[in-house]
Design a protein around this motif. Structure first.
Motif, PDB file in Angstrom:
ATOM      1  N   ALA A  44     -79.733  72.954  27.423  1.00 46.00           N
ATOM      2  CA  ALA A  44     -80.395  71.850  27.628  1.00 46.00           C
ATOM      3  C   ALA A  44     -79.875  70.781  27.817  1.00 46.00           C
ATOM      4  O   ALA A  44     -79.000  70.736  26.953  1.00 46.00           O
ATOM      5  N   PRO A  45     -80.814  70.103  28.205  1.00 45.75           N
ATOM      6  CA  PRO A  45     -79.089  68.538  28.626  1.00 45.75           C
ATOM      7  C   PRO A  45     -79.444  67.965  27.176  1.00 45.75           C
ATOM      8  O   PRO A  45     -79.686  67.577  26.410  1.00 45.75           O
ATOM      9  N   ALA A  46     -77.994  67.319  27.068  1.00 41.42           N
ATOM     10  CA  ALA A  46     -78.192  66.112  25.926  1.00 41.42           C
ATOM     11  C   ALA A  46     -78.414  65.134  26.585  1.00 41.42           C
ATOM     12  O   ALA A  46     -78.129  64.727  27.542  1.00 41.42           O
ATOM     13  N   PRO A  47     -78.860  64.756  24.956  1.00 45.21           N
ATOM     14  CA  PRO A  47     -79.691  63.225  25.105  1.00 45.21           C
ATOM     15  C   PRO A  47     -79.071  62.108  26.365  1.00 45.21           C
ATOM     16  O   PRO A  47     -77.385  61.867  26.423  1.00 45.21           O
ATOM     17  N   VAL A  48     -79.090  61.318  26.158  1.00 44.48           N
ATOM     18  CA  VAL A  48     -78.865  59.693  27.374  1.00 44.48           C
ATOM     19  C   VAL A  48     -78.486  59.041  27.167  1.00 44.48           C
ATOM     20  O   VAL A  48     -79.688  58.797  26.515  1.00 44.48           O
ATOM     21  N   ALA A  49     -77.616  58.709  27.210  1.00 43.42           N
ATOM     22  CA  ALA A  49     -76.683  57.204  26.500  1.00 43.42           C
ATOM     23  C   ALA A  49     -77.451  56.862  27.190  1.00 43.42           C
ATOM     24  O   ALA A  49     -78.003  56.643  27.983  1.00 43.42           O
ATOM     25  N   ALA A  50     -78.281  55.429  26.626  1.00 43.08           N
ATOM     26  CA  ALA A  50     -78.775  54.385  26.520  1.00 43.08           C
ATOM     27  C   ALA A  50     -77.445  53.576  28.079  1.00 43.08           C
ATOM     28  O   ALA A  50     -76.814  52.443  27.004  1.00 43.08           O
ATOM     29  N   GLY A  51     -77.877  52.980  28.943  1.00 47.97           N
ATOM     30  CA  GLY A  51     -77.098  52.769  29.894  1.00 47.97           C
ATOM     31  C   GLY A  51     -77.485  51.567  30.538  1.00 47.97           C
ATOM     32  O   GLY A  51     -78.815  51.382  29.720  1.00 47.97           O
ATOM     33  N   PRO A  52     -77.126  50.825  31.017  1.00 49.80           N
ATOM     34  CA  PRO A  52     -77.228  49.372  32.229  1.00 49.80           C
ATOM     35  C   PRO A  52     -78.716  49.494  33.180  1.00 49.80           C
ATOM     36  O   PRO A  52     -79.409  48.859  33.223  1.00 49.80           O
ATOM     37  N   GLY A  53     -77.869  51.113  33.818  1.00 48.42           N
ATOM     38  CA  GLY A  53     -79.671  51.838  34.384  1.00 48.42           C
ATOM     39  C   GLY A  53     -79.676  51.130  36.241  1.00 48.42           C
ATOM     40  O   GLY A  53     -80.508  50.512  36.634  1.00 48.42           O
ATOM     41  N   PRO A  58     -80.573  46.214  40.678  1.00 49.00           N
ATOM     42  CA  PRO A  58     -80.043  46.004  39.787  1.00 49.00           C
ATOM     43  C   PRO A  58     -80.013  46.558  38.403  1.00 49.00           C
ATOM     44  O   PRO A  58     -81.324  46.478  37.910  1.00 49.00           O
ATOM     45  N   ALA A  59     -80.102  46.237  37.219  1.00 55.95           N
ATOM     46  CA  ALA A  59     -79.916  46.683  35.849  1.00 55.95           C
ATOM     47  C   ALA A  59     -80.941  45.583  35.305  1.00 55.95           C
ATOM     48  O   ALA A  59     -79.801  44.969  35.400  1.00 55.95           O
ATOM     49  N   GLY A  60     -81.160  46.479  34.587  1.00 56.00           N
ATOM     50  CA  GLY A  60     -83.001  45.270  34.431  1.00 56.00           C
ATOM     51  C   GLY A  60     -83.662  45.068  34.697  1.00 56.00           C
ATOM     52  O   GLY A  60     -84.048  43.727  34.336  1.00 56.00           O
ATOM     53  N   SER A  61     -83.511  44.743  36.007  1.00 54.75           N
ATOM     54  CA  SER A  61     -84.519  44.505  37.173  1.00 54.75           C
ATOM     55  C   SER A  61     -85.532  45.174  37.337  1.00 54.75           C
ATOM     56  O   SER A  61     -86.233  46.104  36.899  1.00 54.75           O
ATOM     57  N   LYS A  62     -86.382  44.079  37.506  1.00 53.87           N
ATOM     58  CA  LYS A  62     -88.012  44.378  37.958  1.00 53.87           C
ATOM     59  C   LYS A  62     -88.184  44.739  39.065  1.00 53.87           C
ATOM     60  O   LYS A  62     -88.712  43.601  39.962  1.00 53.87           O
ATOM     61  N   ARG A 112     -88.261  56.583  23.258  1.00 55.94           N
ATOM     62  CA  ARG A 112     -87.174  56.844  24.181  1.00 55.94           C
ATOM     63  C   ARG A 112     -86.275  56.093  24.105  1.00 55.94           C
ATOM     64  O   ARG A 112     -85.041  56.095  24.701  1.00 55.94           O
ATOM     65  N   LYS A 113     -86.324  54.346  24.787  1.00 54.77           N
ATOM     66  CA  LYS A 113     -85.792  53.943  25.360  1.00 54.77           C
ATOM     67  C   LYS A 113     -84.512  54.223  25.814  1.00 54.77           C
ATOM     68  O   LYS A 113     -83.505  54.067  26.315  1.00 54.77           O
ATOM     69  N   ARG A 114     -85.086  54.498  27.226  1.00 51.88           N
ATOM     70  CA  ARG A 114     -84.150  55.666  28.177  1.00 51.88           C
ATOM     71  C   ARG A 114     -83.510  54.068  29.489  1.00 51.88           C
ATOM     72  O   ARG A 114     -84.385  53.065  29.357  1.00 51.88           O
ATOM     73  N   PRO A 115     -82.504  53.908  30.496  1.00 54.39           N
ATOM     74  CA  PRO A 115     -82.306  52.624  31.015  1.00 54.39           C
ATOM     75  C   PRO A 115     -83.245  52.664  32.300  1.00 54.39           C
ATOM     76  O   PRO A 115     -82.818  51.368  32.667  1.00 54.39           O
ATOM     77  N   VAL A 116     -84.021  53.296  32.753  1.00 53.33           N
ATOM     78  CA  VAL A 116     -84.858  53.431  33.796  1.00 53.33           C
ATOM     79  C   VAL A 116     -86.785  53.828  33.116  1.00 53.33           C
ATOM     80  O   VAL A 116     -86.537  54.604  32.630  1.00 53.33           O
ATOM     81  N   LEU A 117     -87.103  52.831  33.645  1.00 50.11           N
ATOM     82  CA  LEU A 117     -88.628  52.680  33.287  1.00 50.11           C
ATOM     83  C   LEU A 117     -88.979  53.266  34.541  1.00 50.11           C
ATOM     84  O   LEU A 117     -89.641  51.590  35.630  1.00 50.11           O
ATOM     85  N   GLN A 146     -85.134  47.357  30.033  1.00 49.44           N
ATOM     86  CA  GLN A 146     -84.676  48.414  30.876  1.00 49.44           C
ATOM     87  C   GLN A 146     -84.909  47.952  32.313  1.00 49.44           C
ATOM     88  O   GLN A 146     -86.049  46.710  32.720  1.00 49.44           O
ATOM     89  N   THR A 147     -84.507  48.627  32.945  1.00 50.49           N
ATOM     90  CA  THR A 147     -84.791  48.624  34.557  1.00 50.49           C
ATOM     91  C   THR A 147     -86.114  49.296  35.018  1.00 50.49           C
ATOM     92  O   THR A 147     -86.642  50.269  33.782  1.00 50.49           O
ATOM     93  N   VAL A 148     -87.140  48.496  34.902  1.00 52.50           N
ATOM     94  CA  VAL A 148     -88.516  48.728  35.036  1.00 52.50           C
ATOM     95  C   VAL A 148     -89.226  48.741  37.276  1.00 52.50           C
ATOM     96  O   VAL A 148     -88.600  47.794  37.604  1.00 52.50           O
ATOM     97  N   ILE A 149     -89.591  50.173  37.402  1.00 54.52           N
ATOM     98  CA  ILE A 149     -89.918  50.181  38.696  1.00 54.52           C
ATOM     99  C   ILE A 149     -91.249  50.142  38.446  1.00 54.52           C
ATOM    100  O   ILE A 149     -91.661  51.927  38.204  1.00 54.52           O
ATOM    101  N   GLU A 150     -92.189  49.853  39.388  1.00 54.62           N
ATOM    102  CA  GLU A 150     -93.445  50.245  38.612  1.00 54.62           C
ATOM    103  C   GLU A 150     -94.049  50.390  40.343  1.00 54.62           C
ATOM    104  O   GLU A 150     -93.948  49.058  41.764  1.00 54.62           O
TER     105      GLU A 150
END
Length: 506
Positions: free
Chosen positions: A289-298, A323-327, A440-445, A471-475
């Motif tokens: 299984a893939p290793a846990p993803v480290a929290a990156g900028p996103g 960009p990382a952290g953009s909404k 889970r605090k993934r870098p992209v939501l 996080q980067t949020v895309i809705e």
């Protein structure tokens, strides 16, 4: 195997014990009592071995069933099969494999041991007549050789038809409100009935073919019983080979178990052949299984990404940097591919052309948190629904529940409260799914119409929370507050086969 061989002596006990009866006329009471005692001991020992064998066989079947159903579930998930197909494997196919493969395997072992023991005994009584009985017993296997391939083909046809029946029945049950609304229940049920009739016809064809094979085998068994007797009578008339009526009686009683063993082996063989296609499961990926993803900028980059299905272009070639952290809120009419775009960013769908990267790495499902409008909640505690069996502290769990406003609604000890889709409102289910993603605090939501089941106040509270996350949020949404977007610096993009900045609207 040890207890199978010990239990296999049951097949020769009658021949051995009854074959001694003519000799009892020449012994006294003590010899006859000894004969009875030995006979009782032999029968008791053989039946004890058979009892232990049955217990061991059931333990083996239990282990095999666990392994089989585990692989079925994993293969179904890895292959992206429909739920109806996966459930058909887990119920109908698994039951068929247990009855006609697992039980047939242990039966073959038991009957093979009995056949070997009986064969050994028959040959020691009279090798010539023993060989004749064995030869005719072996001939009983010939019919099954001719039916093996057809049984396997019919087994697969039945499995396919049964899967279609389950899918049609599921559609029928799920569509009841609309079917009754449009007075179409009767006409739609014709599909279900047709699928059911085909499934039952395939099962009947398979069963009939098995009966035909067993009937042909039974005819060979009859010949195997009486032709050797006829040969024995002819040899006795010539006065050779030391054959007597007692010899024939002993061989008849014992060789019958050789024949019965062969017939049981053939019947088991039939069961194995009928499940060969069922046992061809989709491969399960053996890679770790893939290793846990480290929290990156996103940072999300769409580089010339396009998507077509057949000859329909859903997404025109698009290049855009989020960009990382953009909404970002993606709007657009229904059917233009908003969910498809989210699936591309999530790595769940491979683009027809171009590339999607997150922080310079190929997009994968493990790099994002993807929450849809259909919240997945299962029967269990709030803790189990949040952790999914993974390790998190109670403080972490309580924090995300508080963030989505559920703590006060779940009463005392909210983490241990039993929940299910039937005990939570649609809004509560959606917020619990959002809390699971926040944990889970993934870098992209990625959010796909997540406020569709919430009232305006609850939807506003959730968006205020999400737009303040690092996080980067895309809705993707149809209904939203443009003033809230402006206040929280949320970019609005419109998707209409290509992703463009939204124009201002009154």
């Amino acid at each position: 195997m040890l207890f199978a061989f010990l239990g296999g002596f049951e097949g020769v006990l009658n021949g051995y014990v009854l074959g001694q009866v003519p000799n009892l006329t020449a012994v006294g009471l003590t010899g006859r009592l000894r004969y009875v005692g030995v006979a009782i001991a032999l029968y008791a020992g053989t039946y004890c071995a058979g009892y232990i064998l049955n217990l061991l066989q059931q333990a083996a079947i239990r282990r095999w069933n666990v392994a089989l159903k585990t692989q079925m579930l994993q293969a179904s998930a890895a292959g992206g099969e429909a739920e109806s197909t996966g459930m058909n494997r887990l119920t109908n196919d698994a039951a068929q494999i247990q009855a006609r493969y697992f039980e047939a395997v242990v039966g073959l072992m038991q009957n093979a041991a009995m056949t070997l023991v009986s064969t050994w005994f028959v040959l020691t009584v009279n090798w010539l007549m023993g060989l004749i009985f064995i030869a005719f017993s072996a001939a009983a296997m010939l019919p099954m050789l001719a039916f093996t391939k057809s049984l396997s083909r019919l087994g697969q046809q039945w499995s396919d038809a049964n899967a279609k029946t389950l899918a049609a029945a599921q559609d029928w049950l799920q569509g009841q409100p609309e079917l009754q609304q449009y007075l179409a229940a009767g006409t739609f049920f014709a599909r279900v009935k047709a699928a059911l009739a085909l499934s039952e016809r395939r099962l009947q064809q398979q069963t009939a073919r098995q009966y035909t094979a067993q009937f042909a085998t039974a005819l060979m068994v009859v010949l195997g019983l009486f032709v050797p007797m006829l040969i024995g009578f002819l040899l006795m008339a010539r006065g050779g080979f030391g054959i007597t009526i007692a010899t024939l009686l002993t061989l008849q009683l014992s060789a019958d178990h050789v024949t019965a063993g062969v017939r049981a082996v053939v019947a088991g063989w039939s069961g194995l052949a009928g499940t060969r296609a069922l046992r061809q499961l989709p491969p399960v990926d053996a890679t770790p299984a893939p290793a846990p993803v480290a929290a990156g900028p996103g940072a999300v980059v769409l580089d010339g990404v396009s998507q077509t299905f057949g000859d329909q272009e859903v997404l025109a070639p698009t290049t855009r940097h989020l960009p990382a952290g953009s909404k970002t809120l993606i709007a657009g009419p229904s059917g233009v591919g908003k969910t498809t775009l989210l699936n591309l960013i999530a790595g769940r769908l491979k683009p027809t052309a171009g590339n999607v990267t997150i922080d310079g790495t190929q997009a994968t499902p493990q790099a994002v948190t993807y929450i849809t409008q259909q919240a997945w909640i299962f029967a269990g505690t709030v803790r189990e629904n949040l952790t999914l069996g993974q390790s998190f502290s109670d403080q972490q769990l309580t924090t995300v529940l508080t963030q989505v406003g559920l703590t006060s609604q779940l009463g005392d000890a909210p983490l241990d409260r039993p929940v299910s889709p039937a005990t939570l409102s649609g809004g509560q289910q959606q917020r619990l799914a959002i809390a699971r993603g926040l944990l889970r605090k993934r870098p992209v939501l990625l959010l796909d119409e997540i406020t569709a089941g919430l009232d305006d106040q609850a939807a506003l509270a959730i968006r205020e929370l999400l737009y303040r996350l690092p996080q980067t949020v895309i809705e993707v949404a149809h209904h939203y507050d443009r003033q809230l977007l402006a206040r929280d610096h949320v970019s609005e993009l419109t998707l209409n086969h290509e992703l463009t900045p939204a124009t201002a609207r009154d």
